[in-house]
Motif scaffolding. Structure first.
Motif, PDB file in Angstrom:
ATOM      1  N   LEU A   1       5.747  15.070   2.686  1.00 42.25           N
ATOM      2  CA  LEU A   1       5.492  13.908   1.832  1.00 42.25           C
ATOM      3  C   LEU A   1       4.245  14.103   0.975  1.00 42.25           C
ATOM      4  N   PHE A   2       3.265  14.853   1.477  1.00 41.44           N
ATOM      5  CA  PHE A   2       2.071  15.141   0.678  1.00 41.44           C
ATOM      6  C   PHE A   2       2.458  15.871  -0.604  1.00 41.44           C
ATOM      7  N   ARG A   3       3.439  16.755  -0.506  1.00 37.37           N
ATOM      8  CA  ARG A   3       3.879  17.508  -1.687  1.00 37.37           C
ATOM      9  C   ARG A   3       4.778  16.683  -2.601  1.00 37.37           C
ATOM     10  N   LYS A   4       5.490  15.721  -2.035  1.00 39.04           N
ATOM     11  CA  LYS A   4       6.479  14.974  -2.814  1.00 39.04           C
ATOM     12  C   LYS A   4       5.950  13.669  -3.413  1.00 39.04           C
ATOM     13  N   VAL A   5       4.998  13.022  -2.751  1.00 41.44           N
ATOM     14  CA  VAL A   5       4.516  11.696  -3.177  1.00 41.44           C
ATOM     15  C   VAL A   5       3.024  11.785  -3.458  1.00 41.44           C
ATOM     16  N   ASN A   6       2.645  11.636  -4.725  1.00 41.77           N
ATOM     17  CA  ASN A   6       1.246  11.784  -5.121  1.00 41.77           C
ATOM     18  C   ASN A   6       0.492  10.470  -4.944  1.00 41.77           C
ATOM     19  N   VAL A   7      -0.591  10.530  -4.168  1.00 42.61           N
ATOM     20  CA  VAL A   7      -1.423   9.351  -3.912  1.00 42.61           C
ATOM     21  C   VAL A   7      -2.855   9.654  -4.340  1.00 42.61           C
ATOM     22  N   ILE A   8      -3.364   8.884  -5.286  1.00 48.16           N
ATOM     23  CA  ILE A   8      -4.773   8.960  -5.687  1.00 48.16           C
ATOM     24  C   ILE A   8      -5.529   7.876  -4.922  1.00 48.16           C
TER      25      ILE A   8
ATOM     26  N   PRO B   1      -9.202  13.977   2.622  1.00 51.87           N
ATOM     27  CA  PRO B   1      -8.338  15.115   2.272  1.00 51.87           C
ATOM     28  C   PRO B   1      -6.840  14.827   2.377  1.00 51.87           C
ATOM     29  N   SER B   2      -6.451  13.738   3.018  1.00 49.99           N
ATOM     30  CA  SER B   2      -5.029  13.377   3.074  1.00 49.99           C
ATOM     31  C   SER B   2      -4.546  12.772   1.762  1.00 49.99           C
ATOM     32  N   CYS B   3      -5.478  12.452   0.857  1.00 51.75           N
ATOM     33  CA  CYS B   3      -5.118  11.992  -0.483  1.00 51.75           C
ATOM     34  C   CYS B   3      -4.864  13.216  -1.362  1.00 51.75           C
TER      35      CYS B   3
ATOM     36  N   LEU C   1       4.956   7.139   3.509  1.00 57.49           N
ATOM     37  CA  LEU C   1       6.174   6.762   4.222  1.00 57.49           C
ATOM     38  C   LEU C   1       6.734   5.454   3.663  1.00 57.49           C
ATOM     39  N   LEU C   2       5.843   4.530   3.293  1.00 61.43           N
ATOM     40  CA  LEU C   2       6.262   3.228   2.773  1.00 61.43           C
ATOM     41  C   LEU C   2       6.804   3.332   1.351  1.00 61.43           C
ATOM     42  N   VAL C   3       6.141   4.123   0.506  1.00 53.92           N
ATOM     43  CA  VAL C   3       6.481   4.104  -0.922  1.00 53.92           C
ATOM     44  C   VAL C   3       7.447   5.209  -1.340  1.00 53.92           C
ATOM     45  N   ALA C   4       7.711   6.176  -0.471  1.00 51.15           N
ATOM     46  CA  ALA C   4       8.580   7.296  -0.850  1.00 51.15           C
ATOM     47  C   ALA C   4       9.920   6.846  -1.439  1.00 51.15           C
ATOM     48  N   PRO C   5      10.589   5.816  -0.869  1.00 51.85           N
ATOM     49  CA  PRO C   5      11.883   5.410  -1.443  1.00 51.85           C
ATOM     50  C   PRO C   5      11.759   4.605  -2.735  1.00 51.85           C
ATOM     51  N   LEU C   6      10.540   4.184  -3.107  1.00 47.47           N
ATOM     52  CA  LEU C   6      10.348   3.323  -4.267  1.00 47.47           C
ATOM     53  C   LEU C   6      10.108   4.162  -5.525  1.00 47.47           C
ATOM     54  N   SER C   7      10.448   3.611  -6.656  1.00 42.98           N
ATOM     55  CA  SER C   7      10.204   4.290  -7.931  1.00 42.98           C
ATOM     56  C   SER C   7       8.811   3.933  -8.423  1.00 42.98           C
ATOM     57  N   ALA C   8       7.978   4.952  -8.630  1.00 39.68           N
ATOM     58  CA  ALA C   8       6.619   4.712  -9.119  1.00 39.68           C
ATOM     59  C   ALA C   8       6.614   4.192 -10.547  1.00 39.68           C
ATOM     60  N   ASP C   9       7.696   4.388 -11.285  1.00 44.42           N
ATOM     61  CA  ASP C   9       7.757   3.902 -12.667  1.00 44.42           C
ATOM     62  C   ASP C   9       7.927   2.388 -12.745  1.00 44.42           C
ATOM     63  N   LYS C  10       8.420   1.796 -11.667  1.00 42.78           N
ATOM     64  CA  LYS C  10       8.553   0.341 -11.625  1.00 42.78           C
ATOM     65  C   LYS C  10       7.241  -0.272 -11.149  1.00 42.78           C
ATOM     66  N   PRO C  11       6.950  -1.514 -11.525  1.00 40.70           N
ATOM     67  CA  PRO C  11       5.674  -2.124 -11.133  1.00 40.70           C
ATOM     68  C   PRO C  11       5.693  -2.603  -9.685  1.00 40.70           C
ATOM     69  N   HIS C  12       4.952  -1.939  -8.831  1.00 45.71           N
ATOM     70  CA  HIS C  12       4.807  -2.335  -7.426  1.00 45.71           C
ATOM     71  C   HIS C  12       3.338  -2.633  -7.156  1.00 45.71           C
TER      72      HIS C  12
END
Length: 387
Positions: free
Chosen positions: A76-83, A103-105, A177-188
Motif C-alpha cells: 500500500l505504501f507503493r500504491k497509495v501516496n500519503v503526504i 517514515p511511513s508517510c 487501508l481506509l482510502v485505498a478503495p476511494l478515488s483521490a480525484d473525488k473530494p473526500h
C-alpha cells in the motif's frame, strides 16, 4: 422592595429550561441526516481483486523470520501516496515524529508560524527542516497558504494529505487501508466530525485528511495569500473555516467509524479514552461530536489512524510497541524456537564427570553435595593460581 419569586416556581422554571436544552440537543442528534460508517473491508477486498491480489494473514513467525516477505503495508505504501503535514513549534517533537511514524508517510513536511526574522531551521540532531511561514494573520491564513503550496509543488504525486498537530500519533498504514478503495480525484474530507454554529467540520486535534479533489477545491478558490488572509481571522479555528468552505462546495465530513461504530480519528490519548469517566461529558469534544464517542474498550477501532496528546517519549514507546513487538500465538517453525538439546548427559553432568568431581553423575545432587563440590572446584582453582 422587590418581590422574591417563590422557590418552587424558580425550580420549575429551571427544570423547564434544562429539559428544553436537553430536548433540543436530542433533536439535533435524532434528525441530523446520518451517513453510513465508512467500512473498508468489502470495498478494499474488491479493490485488491482489481490489482489481481487477495489478502491473507501472516503469522508473526513468518513476518519475523521468513525470507523476502512483502507485507500489505509495504504494498500500500507503493500504491497509495500519503503526504503528512505537521504543524509544529518544537524541534524536539518534530525529531520524534521523523524517527517514528514519519517514515511511513510517502512525504513528510513540517510547518510553523513565525515572524519575518525567522528562517528555515533544523530540528536538533537531524536534518529535518521545519519551514517557518511568516506574517500570517490567523491559523486559517497559515493553513490556506500551506494548501496552496502543496497544490503547486506536489501535483505530480499528490493523492492524499493528512494534516496533524505536533502531538498527534499517526498510523499512515491504517489511513491507506481506509482510502485505498476511494478515488483521490473525488473530494473526500476525513477525520473526527464535529459541528459548531450549524457548520460541520473535522476537528484539528484529531487530524484531518483531504483527497486531491478536496484540496483542489480550496486551492482554486483561494489562489493567493491575500484571499487566504481575508477569508478568516483569529487563531485555533482553521479547522472550522476549512469545514465551512468545503461545506459551501457541498463537501461534508465523511463518517469514518468502522463497522462496529468505533472511531478511527481520536482527539485524546489512549489513557483518556480507554478508562471511563476520565473525561467530562460536558467537554465540547463530546457535545459537538456529530457521532457518539465511546470510552472504555469500545472507544477505538482496531484500524485507528490517530491518537492525540502524545509526548515525544511516548511517541517512541508507541512506535516500539506497534511496530516491533509481535505476539507469537502459535508454534514457531522458522525462528524463536528453543535451542536443540545436546545428546547424552546434560552439560553440568558431563562437566562433573570430566572433572572427576562426582562419581555418580546419573543421580540427583543435594544442596549440601553441591556445596561440597564447589569447595573442591575452589580448591582446584587455588592450586592453579597460587597467591
Amino acid at each position: 422592595m422587590r418581590a422574591r419569586m417563590p422557590c418552587s416556581k424558580a425550580s420549575q422554571i429551571l427544570a423547564f429550561c434544562g429539559a428544553y436544552l436537553v430536548g433540543f440537543q436530542l433533536c439535533l442528534l435524532l434528525f441530523r441526516p446520518q451517513q453510513q460508517p465508512l467500512r473498508p473491508d468489502e470495498p478494499y477486498r474488491d479493490w485488491l481483486a482489481t490489482q489481481g491480489l487477495q489478502s491473507s494473514p501472516l503469522t508473526a513467525d513468518f513476518v519475523s523470520y521468513g525470507r523476502n516477505v512483502s507485507n500489505e503495508a509495504q504494498f500500500l505504501f507503493r500504491k497509495v501516496n500519503v503526504i503528512c503535514v505537521v504543524f509544529t513549534r518544537s524541534g524536539k517533537k518534530a525529531q520524534a515524529i521523523e524517527k517514528t511514524w514519519g517514515p511511513s508517510c510517502n512525504e513528510l513536511r513540517f510547518y510553523a508560524a513565525g515572524t519575518s526574522s525567522h528562517k528555515d531551521f533544523e530540528a536538533p540532531d537531524d536534518g529535518q527542516k521545519i519551514k517557518m511561514l511568516t506574517n500570517h494573520k490567523s491559523s486559517w491564513h497559515l493553513l490556506c497558504d500551506v494548501i496552496s503550496e502543496i497544490w503547486a509543488t506536489s501535483m505530480d504525486h499528490l493523492e492524499w494529505v493528512i494534516f496533524a498537530p505536533e502531538d498527534l500519533f499517526v498510523m499512515p498504514e491504517n489511513l491507506r487501508l481506509l482510502v485505498a478503495p476511494l478515488s483521490a480525484d473525488k473530494p473526500h474530507y476525513l477525520g473526527h466530525a464535529m459541528t459548531l454554529w450549524n457548520e460541520d467540520y473535522n476537528v484539528a486535534q484529531a487530524g484531518y485528511v483531504l483527497s486531491r479533489g478536496a484540496l483542489g477545491v480550496i486551492a482554486r478558490r483561494f489562489n493567493n495569500s491575500k484571499a487566504c488572509e481575508t477569508s478568516g481571522q483569529h487563531w485555533k479555528n482553521e479547522d472550522f473555516y476549512l469545514g465551512k468552505y468545503l461545506g459551501e462546495a457541498d463537501i461534508r465530513p465523511t463518517d469514518t467509524r468502522d463497522q462496529w461504530l468505533r472511531g478511527r480519528f481520536h482527539g485524546f490519548n489512549l489513557n483518556q479514552l480507554l478508562f471511563s469517566h476520565k473525561l467530562s461529558v460536558l467537554n465540547s469534544y463530546w457535545r459537538r461530536s456529530i457521532y457518539p464517542v465511546s470510552e472504555g474498550l469500545t472507544c477505538c477501532s482496531d484500524t485507528s489512524i490517530t491518537f492525540q496528546g502524545i509526548e515525544p517519549d511516548k511517541v517512541h514507546q508507541f512506535h516500539y510497541l506497534l511496530y516491533h513487538v509481535r505476539p507469537f500465538r502459535g508454534k514457531s517453525y522458522l525462528g524463536s524456537v528453543p535451542a536443540p538439546k545436546p545428546a547424552g548427559d546434560e552439560p553440568w553432568r558431563q562437566f562433573l564427570r570430566d572433572e572427576n568431581l562426582w562419581d555418580q553423575p546419573g543421580e540427583e545432587i543435594s544442596a549440601k553435595q553441591y556445596y561440597e563440590l564447589s569447595l573442591k572446584i575452589a580448591s582446584k582453582l587455588s592450586d592453579l593460581h597460587p597467591k
